[in-house]
Design a protein around this motif. Structure first.
Motif, PDB file in Angstrom:
ATOM      1  N   GLY A 151      36.229  16.281 -42.645  1.00 50.28           N
ATOM      2  CA  GLY A 151      36.707  15.461 -41.198  1.00 50.28           C
ATOM      3  C   GLY A 151      35.306  14.410 -41.106  1.00 50.28           C
ATOM      4  N   SER A 152      33.772  14.696 -42.130  1.00 49.02           N
ATOM      5  CA  SER A 152      32.569  13.511 -42.383  1.00 49.02           C
ATOM      6  C   SER A 152      32.719  12.493 -42.240  1.00 49.02           C
ATOM      7  CB  SER A 152      32.265  14.190 -42.654  1.00 49.02           C
ATOM      8  OG  SER A 152      32.135  14.536 -44.646  1.00 49.02           O
ATOM      9  N   GLU A 200      27.002  17.452 -41.506  1.00 48.93           N
ATOM     10  CA  GLU A 200      27.160  16.894 -40.360  1.00 48.93           C
ATOM     11  C   GLU A 200      26.113  16.838 -39.601  1.00 48.93           C
ATOM     12  OE1 GLU A 200      28.404  20.077 -36.581  1.00 48.93           O
ATOM     13  OE2 GLU A 200      29.867  20.247 -37.478  1.00 48.93           O
ATOM     14  N   ASP A 229      37.756  12.481 -47.026  1.00 44.97           N
ATOM     15  CA  ASP A 229      37.323  12.869 -45.692  1.00 44.97           C
ATOM     16  C   ASP A 229      37.044  14.247 -45.746  1.00 44.97           C
ATOM     17  OD1 ASP A 229      36.632  12.849 -42.785  1.00 44.97           O
ATOM     18  OD2 ASP A 229      38.824  12.199 -42.242  1.00 44.97           O
ATOM     19  N   GLU A 288      29.148  23.128 -44.343  1.00 42.00           N
ATOM     20  CA  GLU A 288      29.716  22.065 -43.329  1.00 42.00           C
ATOM     21  C   GLU A 288      28.398  21.433 -42.284  1.00 42.00           C
ATOM     22  OE1 GLU A 288      32.988  24.563 -42.311  1.00 42.00           O
ATOM     23  OE2 GLU A 288      33.395  24.008 -40.009  1.00 42.00           O
ATOM     24  N   GLY A 347      41.334  20.646 -47.120  1.00 41.07           N
ATOM     25  CA  GLY A 347      40.125  19.972 -47.328  1.00 41.07           C
ATOM     26  C   GLY A 347      38.585  19.964 -47.551  1.00 41.07           C
TER      27      GLY A 347
END
Lengths: 212, 507, 462
Positions: free
Chosen positions: C174-175, C55, C171, C51, C166
């Motif tokens: 959400g990256s 990011e 994706d 994560e 996810g």
């Protein structure tokens, strides 16, 4: 394809329809359909009981190759059974770690219980088949045997005898291997399909786009 | 392989000698080209590289490529390579491979069809080990396994080079043979011993470096060194595959493809390879060996060829109806020319002369076999002869039922003309035949013997317009006049009779 | 939740009551309850590094960290991992690129990856995703050996849970980074652990190693640039990315950094898989209380194989060799998979050599002449020796065959078959000589003629 063996009649799909669909979905994850061949043969073997000529022709058609290629693959890997499978298929590791820890005594017990001597060639009688195999990756818990895909490790002759007797009596033997009862379908391939909408790439769509 | 690409040369060392070599070329090809002997089994220039036999290893001195032994079939030429084709490590490695391969290979050379042209035999002889260090029992595999109509497989002799496997995989594009199991149990075979199929099986026999795959047709027929080879062209279709026809005691025993990159590469089809019995005298067709003319008793009588030609000329000259003069598309350019000259002295309005254009056979496969069942249609067409196809031929035969004079000439019409046409020809006024066998035309009034394509020289033009020379592999019977000579005799005879007729008219 | 799990755990991978006296990381989650399930694993920190990396780290940064750490592959060859990643084509190259994950742990004596897959599959998935992110691979294809059916099930379940959460797919978190992770289960062939054979097997073919070059980074899965990494190697990645190269280098030695999973099997008191820093001596590994616990039945040590069957036999006087790539190489052996197999004095070195050689005979793919014929020839000689039917020239023949089999084939299985024999004869020659001397049929080296042997010839006629 003009291959004669392609004309071998395959009366019906050897797999249930939902499984065929599952495999169709799997194919979309790879640039070539052929990539599903190894796991597909496992699934066929579980359903049909062995890799029959008919099943191999079906698999060849499904992934788009000739049956002889499937046959070449099926004979390369030892875990595919081209002959009829016994109910209990015992495989005993005869490699170095298990040999040092007493696989011979395990084989003796197996012979006493089943009447079958383990050897490189599979031997069967009644419900049982026995063979010796190369290292199965349970060296630190040697000796070991595998029956129908499940490992029985850290065996002593007594433990081995108990497992065999339990199986013969229709009981679930104790397994020393961590074994999650929640995720225990017959093969890993029988888990539900991956969610399609989260597919990163669908090669099928890609190939179709390329064609048009 | 593309000719348009300019070849860049680079400096390399081979056995200490500096040479200019084509950059990026396959090392083994180049070494063989400059005369180095590089023994190999699995490598074949017409197939993808496998690099598994490990026999073609040479030593790299470590400049521009990794030092040590390298498989020359895998390596491409790069600048500054320093290669030894003969050195101690190379010799040891080569001898080692031979020793390994011979460990379980049956030493049945005395009864092996491949003996004399076997790579393993040759290379074993070169490395010269007279002793085996193996005290172990030889492994046994199935022998004489039937792979269908054409091929027999001996798994014990197989050295698993997989040339045959790659041939089907990559040349015909449909896998039929594969290696099953693994390790020292590896065994070549087909799916559940199904027979091989297709028109290119024979090539795997040529490819097999040992006697594992043998052609049933050639098994135990002859030691290869007793065969007399002739380089010629195959006439089975208009591809014009280059071939080697091998003959012993005036009989063709084997036909093999001859490399020609522009035509057939290394391959040929089974039809051209196996279908040669017709050419071997007296086997299949009832061959005409002497000229024959219909006698007064209603039977064909032996005759001198020149007399028969004269008889033919006068029959043609005096016949009233339509003349149909049909040349076989197996005729060479020279024969076409002579035929053309011969018939040009006949009345053009009364005559339909040309070569027979067979209809597309549907046998074309996009590989080698074309749709045209004869070798020289394009050549004859381009030299100006009329192409007479089935439709126009049956039309003219129907229109002139009972009145036409038909002269069929040259090897090949027997097999090319469809039965419907043969039937119509029977209904013609009179039929004259010049050909190989009388099988289809026993009703001919004059029968003249012709040469087979295996007995003559001349040029054929293949479907791509390539002019290729055919050579005689067999001796023709002495009684047979060459086709070209026969046409010029006919020409002379016809001209002479024309002169006579002219004189008569004037008088 | 899952009653059968860890119920009767008499295994020797670390549990809470048996902690080694050094820093560990690979096995930290393994001992926890339900570590193989997504929820439990995430509570224990799984996917945190992924994560963070998605990011705030660029792909090159991840590669840089791994490269700086000096992490060497744990699959046997010990190739620097980060360096391998840099072989992949530049980002401008439009070809799709893949990660092939080698879970075909088949080297006899090796059972470390199995523990990781079964007990902490999410660590593996995290490592895979980080590697894919670093190399910008569109997909990772895991090849797990067919025998590991149980492990394949756990991993498949983990993959599906991760998909649904996810963590894999489109994706990711959400990256904007997409990555597909697929599992292929093999069907039993050691050779599929060879990187090019592995790719063939993933493609659904016979596991025949491909000749190199071209190397996978140029021509790998389906002809596209591919990197092949081992399970344990990838499991190291999240920790390196999280804690940095310096932390990683603080463990192990200069040239062999980090911890390694060492499996100990054979004649030791407590066989098991242990997380140890590289550089630990073989003596400590075999005799240490926290590890092997000494020789079974308090017998004398005869020999040991330091890194799986192909690393060959070393005698007792080499026990002070540190467990590193270079030190073991100096002994003529190798670190391999760091799987130590111990033989005590009751073992027969000839029999042990024969078992190992027969393994290579069984597992040779059969492509190259030397390997196909050589492995079976050597097995036959060794079996004769073991059965008391030795010949005077057997040792010389074997050594010569080993020379013929080394460095001349497509892959190194042939070499791997030769090494143990060479080392066995080097260190235990008297045992071989004794076997020959006591052979009833020992004959002087009279070779049989190569040509003229009649065996099978009556069969051969027509």
């Amino acid at each position: 394809m003009s291959d004669k063996s392609m004309n071998t009649p395959v009366s019906k799909d050897p797999l249930p329809r939902e499984r065929v669909e599952w495999w169709e979905e799997r194919c979309t994850h790879y640039p070539e359909r052929r990539a599903v061949l190894l796991p597909l043969l496992h699934d066929l073997q579980e359903h049909v009981g062995q890799l029959t000529k008919e099943a191999m022709v079906w698999a060849a058609r499904f992934v788009g190759i000739t049956p002889v290629e499937v046959y070449g693959v099926a004979t390369f890997y030892w875990m595919y059974d081209l002959e009829e499978r016994a109910k209990f298929r015992v495989a005993v590791c005869h490699n170095i770690s298990c040999a040092l820890r007493g696989k011979d005594r395990i084989l003796e017990v197996i012979e006493e219980e089943t009447g079958l001597k383990g050897g490189h060639h599979i031997q069967s009688k009644g419900d049982w088949s026995v063979r010796t195999v190369e290292c199965m990756g349970a060296c630190s818990t040697a000796p070991m045997m595998e029956i129908n895909g499940r490992y029985y490790e850290d065996l002593s002759p007594e433990k081995a005898r108990q497992v065999l007797q339990d199986l013969a009596a229709g009981k679930e033997p104790d397994s020393t291997t961590p074994w999650d009862t929640e995720i225990r379908p017959t093969t890993p391939e029988t888990l539900p399909a991956l969610p399609g909408d989260r597919l990163a790439w669908s090669y099928k769509e890609e190939q179709e786009a390329e064609r048009s | 392989m593309s000719e348009a690409k300019e070849i860049q040369m680079t400096k390399i060392l081979v056995d200490g000698v500096e040479r200019q070599a084509p950059l990026g070329a396959r090392l083994i090809d180049y070494l063989q080209e400059i005369g180095k002997v590089i023994p190999h089994f699995c490598y074949h220039p017409g197939l993808p590289v496998d690099a598994s036999c490990r026999q073609c290893q040479v030593e790299s001195q470590g400049k521009s490529s990794k030092p040590g032994l390298i498989a020359s079939c895998r390596e491409m030429i790069v600048e500054g390579m320093d290669i030894l084709t003969q050195s101690e490590p190379v010799d040891v490695a080569r001898a080692g491979v031979i020793e390994f391969l011979l460990k379980n290979h049956p030493l049945d050379c005395p009864i092996c069809d491949k003996a004399g042209e076997c790579s393993l035999q040759d290379n074993a002889y070169e490395t010269g080990q007279d002793q085996s260090r193996s005290h172990e029992e030889r492994h046994h595999f199935p022998k004489r396994k039937d792979l269908g109509e054409k091929i027999l497989l001996d798994n014990e002799r197989c050295i698993l080079c997989r040339r045959c496997v790659r041939f089907f995989d990559h040349v015909t594009g449909e896998s039929q043979l594969k290696v099953f199991d693994r390790g020292d149990r590896s065994i070549l075979g087909t799916f559940f011993d199904e027979p091989l199929h297709g028109n290119y099986q024979g090539n795997i026999v040529d490819l097999c470096p040992v006697g594992a795959l043998t052609l049933k047709q050639f098994r135990f027929k002859s030691r290869p060194w007793f065969l007399h080879p002739t380089n010629t062209i195959c006439g089975s279709c208009s591809k014009g595959c280059n071939t080697i026809v091998e003959v012993r005691d005036d009989k063709i025993l084997r036909i093999r493809p001859r490399y020609n990159e522009a035509v057939n590469g290394y391959w040929m089809c089974d039809e051209g390879r196996l279908d040669f019995d017709t050419f071997n005298r007296g086997i299949e067709e009832r061959r005409i060996e002497e000229a024959m003319v219909l006698g007064e008793d209603g039977n064909l009588q032996r005759s001198k060829t020149s007399d028969a030609v004269d008889a033919l000329a006068s029959a043609l000259r005096s016949a009233k109806g339509r003349h149909i003069l049909l040349l076989s598309p197996w005729a060479t350019l020279e024969e076409g020319e002579a035929f053309h000259r011969a018939v040009s002295s006949l009345d053009q309005n009364q005559m339909l002369a040309g070569f027979y254009q067979p209809r597309p056979s549907g046998k074309g496969d996009g590989l080698l076999r074309t749709d045209e069942d004869a070798p020289n249609c394009r050549g004859l067409r381009e030299m100006g002869l009329t192409a007479i196809d089935e439709a126009s031929l049956s039309k003219v035969l129907d229109e002139n039922l009972g009145s036409a004079s038909v002269f069929l000439t040259g090897f090949g019409l027997n097999r090319l003309l469809p039965d419907a046409i043969k039937l119509r020809i029977k209904g013609a006024g009179q039929v004259f035949f010049h050909g190989f066998g009388l099988t289809s035309f026993p009703f001919a009034r004059i029968a003249l013997p012709a040469l087979s394509p295996m007995e003559k020289t001349g040029y054929w033009v293949n479907e791509d317009g390539r002019k290729q020379y055919i050579r005689p592999a067999l001796r023709a019977p002495k009684t047979i006049m060459e086709d070209v000579e026969l046409y010029s005799l006919l020409h002379r005879s016809l001209s002479h009779q024309k002169d006579l007729a002219g004189e008569g008219a004037e008088r | 939740m899952s009653p059968a799990k860890k119920a009767s755990n008499n295994y020797s991978w670390p549990t809470r009551d048996k902690q080694p006296g050094h820093e560990t990381y690979l096995f930290n989650r393994v001992a926890e309850k339900d570590s193989h399930l997504l929820d439990a694993a995430r509570k224990l920190g799984a996917y945190r590094v992924l994560e963070e990396s998605l990011e705030k780290r660029k792909p090159e940064e991840v590669t840089g960290l791994v490269k700086d750490s000096g992490l060497r592959g744990r699959g046997g060859a010990g190739f620097p991992c980060g360096f391998k990643w840099t072989f992949m084509p530049k980002p401008e190259d439009p070809r799709p690129r893949y990660l092939a994950v080698n879970a075909d742990e088949s080297e006899p004596g090796t059972c470390k990856d199995r523990v990781l897959i079964r007990e902490d599959p999410h660590l593996l998935i995290e490592g895979i995703l980080l590697a894919c992110y670093a190399m910008q691979c569109r997909g990772a294809y895991i090849f797990i050996r067919g025998e590991y059916k149980n492990e394949a099930m756990v991993l498949q379940k983990a993959l599906q849970d991760a998909y649904e959460a996810g963590l894999i797919g489109k994706d990711i978190l959400g990256s904007g980074f997409d990555c597909d992770v697929q599992l292929t289960r093999g069907a039993g062939a050691y050779i599929c652990g060879e990187e090019t054979a592995l790719m063939e097997a993933i493609e659904g073919k016979r596991g025949h190693p491909r000749p190199k070059p071209p190397f996978p980074a140029g021509f790998g899965l389906w002809g596209q640039p591919t990197t092949v990494n081992n399970i344990e190697t990838l499991c190291n990645v999240p920790f390196i990315v999280d804690k940095g190269p310096d932390w990683f280098k603080s463990m192990g030695t200069e040239k062999s950094a980090g911890n390694v999973l060492a499996g100990i099997s054979g004649h030791v008191k407590t066989p098991g898989v242990f997380e140890v820093p590289l550089g630990i001596t073989m003596r400590e590994l075999i005799y240490g209380e926290a590890y092997g616990g000494g020789i079974l039945d308090d017998k004398e040590l005869l020999a040991y194989l330091p890194g799986g069957s192909s690393s060959g036999f070393l005698p007792a006087d080499t026990l002070d060799t540190p467990l590193t790539h270079d030190d073991l190489k100096d002994q003529g052996s190798m670190l391999g998979t760091a799987s130590v197999i111990v033989l005590n004095e009751t073992a027969d070195i000839i029999q042990a050599t024969r078992i190992i050689t027969e393994f290579y005979m069984d597992e040779s793919c059969g492509q190259c002449s030397q390997c196909r014929e050589g492995t079976s020839w050597l097995s036959e000689i060794l079996l004769r020796l073991e059965q008391g039917r030795g010949r005077a020239d057997d040792i010389d023949t074997m050594l010569d065959l080993c020379v013929q089999m080394k460095g001349k084939t497509i892959c190194v299985l042939s070499d791997a078959a030769a090494w143990p024999i060479e080392l066995a004869i080097k260190h235990f020659r008297p045992a071989f000589e004794k076997a020959i001397a006591s052979s009833a049929t020992a004959v002087s080296s009279t070779a049989s003629p190569a040509v003229g042997s009649t065996e099978g010839s009556e069969e051969a006629v027509r």
